[in-house]
Design a protein around this motif. Structure first.
Motif, PDB file in Angstrom:
ATOM      1  N   UNK A   1       0.963  -1.345   0.335  1.00  0.00           N
ATOM      2  CA  UNK A   1      -0.162  -0.081  -0.116  1.00  0.00           C
ATOM      3  C   UNK A   1       0.134   1.218   0.423  1.00  0.00           C
ATOM      4  N   UNK A   2       2.220   1.479   1.374  1.00  0.00           N
ATOM      5  CA  UNK A   2       3.157   2.129   0.772  1.00  0.00           C
ATOM      6  C   UNK A   2       3.449   2.750  -0.594  1.00  0.00           C
ATOM      7  N   UNK A   3       4.038   1.328  -1.038  1.00  0.00           N
ATOM      8  CA  UNK A   3       4.398   1.606  -2.259  1.00  0.00           C
ATOM      9  C   UNK A   3       4.317   1.652  -3.388  1.00  0.00           C
ATOM     10  N   UNK A   4       2.936   1.889  -3.408  1.00  0.00           N
ATOM     11  CA  UNK A   4       1.896   1.623  -4.555  1.00  0.00           C
ATOM     12  C   UNK A   4       1.312   3.295  -4.806  1.00  0.00           C
ATOM     13  N   UNK A   5       1.188   4.228  -3.278  1.00  0.00           N
ATOM     14  CA  UNK A   5       1.428   5.648  -2.854  1.00  0.00           C
ATOM     15  C   UNK A   5       2.159   6.119  -3.158  1.00  0.00           C
ATOM     16  N   UNK A   6       3.228   5.546  -2.731  1.00  0.00           N
ATOM     17  CA  UNK A   6       5.019   6.356  -3.228  1.00  0.00           C
ATOM     18  C   UNK A   6       5.414   6.653  -4.643  1.00  0.00           C
ATOM     19  N   UNK A   7       4.354   5.272  -5.683  1.00  0.00           N
ATOM     20  CA  UNK A   7       4.917   5.882  -7.111  1.00  0.00           C
ATOM     21  C   UNK A   7       4.003   6.707  -7.484  1.00  0.00           C
ATOM     22  N   UNK A   8       3.467   7.565  -6.756  1.00  0.00           N
ATOM     23  CA  UNK A   8       2.920   9.247  -7.273  1.00  0.00           C
ATOM     24  C   UNK A   8       3.519  10.181  -7.312  1.00  0.00           C
ATOM     25  N   UNK A   9       4.995   9.918  -7.072  1.00  0.00           N
ATOM     26  CA  UNK A   9       6.202  10.917  -6.817  1.00  0.00           C
ATOM     27  C   UNK A   9       7.176  10.692  -7.734  1.00  0.00           C
ATOM     28  N   UNK A  10       7.523  11.549  -8.632  1.00  0.00           N
ATOM     29  CA  UNK A  10       9.067  11.395  -9.331  1.00  0.00           C
ATOM     30  C   UNK A  10       9.915  11.217  -8.926  1.00  0.00           C
ATOM     31  N   UNK A  11      10.411  11.554  -8.016  1.00  0.00           N
ATOM     32  CA  UNK A  11      11.727  10.895  -7.099  1.00  0.00           C
ATOM     33  C   UNK A  11      11.666   9.463  -6.233  1.00  0.00           C
ATOM     34  N   UNK A  12      10.985   9.536  -5.850  1.00  0.00           N
ATOM     35  CA  UNK A  12      10.131   8.127  -5.174  1.00  0.00           C
ATOM     36  C   UNK A  12       9.901   6.639  -6.544  1.00  0.00           C
ATOM     37  N   UNK A  13       9.461   7.406  -7.646  1.00  0.00           N
ATOM     38  CA  UNK A  13       9.184   6.441  -8.855  1.00  0.00           C
ATOM     39  C   UNK A  13      10.831   5.475  -8.435  1.00  0.00           C
ATOM     40  N   UNK A  14      11.644   6.796  -8.607  1.00  0.00           N
ATOM     41  CA  UNK A  14      12.906   5.877  -9.575  1.00  0.00           C
ATOM     42  C   UNK A  14      14.125   5.663  -7.762  1.00  0.00           C
ATOM     43  N   UNK A  15      13.615   5.922  -6.604  1.00  0.00           N
ATOM     44  CA  UNK A  15      14.276   5.478  -5.614  1.00  0.00           C
ATOM     45  C   UNK A  15      13.342   4.534  -6.026  1.00  0.00           C
ATOM     46  N   UNK A  16      12.392   3.427  -6.004  1.00  0.00           N
ATOM     47  CA  UNK A  16      11.875   2.778  -5.335  1.00  0.00           C
ATOM     48  C   UNK A  16      12.260   1.708  -6.634  1.00  0.00           C
ATOM     49  N   UNK A  17      12.668   2.356  -7.486  1.00  0.00           N
ATOM     50  CA  UNK A  17      13.064   1.321  -8.973  1.00  0.00           C
ATOM     51  C   UNK A  17      14.147   0.215  -8.371  1.00  0.00           C
ATOM     52  N   UNK A  18      14.965   1.570  -7.855  1.00  0.00           N
ATOM     53  CA  UNK A  18      16.872   1.200  -7.865  1.00  0.00           C
ATOM     54  C   UNK A  18      16.411   0.829  -6.768  1.00  0.00           C
TER      55      UNK A  18
END
Length: 379
Positions: free
Chosen positions: A21-38
């Protein structure tokens, strides 16, 4: 924990503790999307695949190629995207329109079976969604461009798929198809009517042609042309449009301009006139019904008036300046007209402003149900 800064800190220190759930909400942000990918790329891929209803290996390929594409100076398409997240979710939006249209064919009594052909299949979204809904043998063609090569290779050898990197008019693809799909392709073709007739000729006696086509005269297109993001560009012919994009340094040369000619809805209907045509879906601006389109038009007018001075400053050619001023003046007058929508397209009440696009179904036989017009809210 919903604060994005806290999520980003957790991704860096303990990514395994980040919930879905936290990951889904975070994917709405450009910087955190890139961080989550890493930090947890496989989880991001799995979530995107589930959301898009597409295979995980395809999503992984899409992300890898989009990472490469972000560094290109001239993108030809979606060049204005500032982030990888924007790139991915823009593609998801386009693919979702097609997926919804394929699902909606059931309302017309059209069952997914037999062979499908995707004209201008691009990255292959349409081919994968056709397989998802039940088509057994799926083919597609796209211009032989280097950017598409990894996706050609992806489908090569996959059972039930055939991706051919060739021009649609360059060869005979045979007939007997249950479904032919054409999404956002006609504006790249010099003779859309000829293309429509060829696509219809590929159908079997019970087959249907599914066309998803944007309306270049709609407010959303005029405000930001979908290929280059430039106001008023969709109202210019190919020569002037190419010169404008060259003036703005969006393409290396006028020959690289990807739009040939935007077809009108009347032209599409005329090309399909001998056959049965249904409006499967009609797009209206997000959060706006046609009853509130007057307010929406006022908002668009304000945005266009704000965009025009900046655009004028960036144009280098006097001829292009005059052309933009001319279409801008005409379009502002259109915005003052009474909104409305109707089918068939020769009706005087058809809106040139409020409908970003249509989904049309063309068939050699009559449909099981009456015309379905679904006002579907999209961005």
């Amino acid at each position: 924990m919903s604060n994005l800064s806290e999520v980003s800190e957790l991704l860096l220190l303990a990514p395994d503790l980040v919930s879905d759930d936290m990951l889904g909400k975070a994917l709405g942000d450009d910087a955190i999307f890139a961080m989550a990918l890493a930090c947890c790329e496989n989880r991001v891929i799995a979530r995107l695949a589930a959301t898009m209803r597409l295979p995980e290996d395809f999503i992984g390929l899409l992300l890898r190629e989009d990472k490469k594409g972000m560094s290109w100076k001239y993108r030809t398409d979606r060049h204005r995207r500032k982030s990888l997240r924007g790139e991915v979710f823009n593609r998801f939006g386009n693919a979702n329109h097609l997926a919804g249209a394929l699902d909606s064919l059931m309302h017309l009594g059209i069952r997914p079976a037999g062979r499908c052909f995707d004209v201008g299949c691009g990255l292959g979204f349409g081919m994968l969604h056709a397989a998802r809904v039940g088509y057994a043998e799926i083919s597609g063609c796209e211009l032989p461009m280097p950017y598409y090569r990894p996706f050609v290779d992806y489908f090569d050898g996959k059972s039930g798929f055939s991706y051919q990197p060739v021009d649609f008019f360059s060869q005979d693809f045979g007939g007997g198809y249950s479904l032919v799909v054409c999404q956002d392709v006609l504006e790249h073709i010099s003779d859309p009517s000829l293309a429509i007739r060829k696509m219809i000729s590929m159908l079997d006696s019970e087959g249907v042609l599914l066309i998803l086509q944007g309306n270049h005269q709609s407010a959303s297109f005029v405000l930001s042309e979908p290929h280059y993001g430039v106001a008023f560009l969709s109202l210019l012919d190919r020569m002037l449009g190419a010169q404008l994009c060259r003036d703005l340094n969006l393409i290396p040369s006028e020959e690289d301009y990807v739009v040939n000619r935007w077809p009108t809805i009347e032209e599409i209907a005329e090309a399909a006139a001998p056959f049965n045509v249904q409006v499967l879906r009609q797009f209206t601006p997000i959060g706006r019904s046609l009853s509130t389109s007057s307010e929406h038009r006022a908002m668009i007018r304000s945005k266009l008036e704000s965009a025009l001075p900046n655009l004028r400053q960036r144009i280098c050619t006097e001829q292009i300046q005059r052309a933009v001023d001319l279409v801008a003046d005409r379009y502002m007058k259109v915005l003052d007209q009474r909104p409305g929508v109707a089918w068939p397209p020769n009706s005087e009440s058809v809106s040139r402003v409020d409908i970003p696009g249509w989904v049309l179904v063309i068939s050699k036989r009559r449909f099981d149900s009456a015309t379905l017009i679904d006002s579907h809210l999209i961005d």
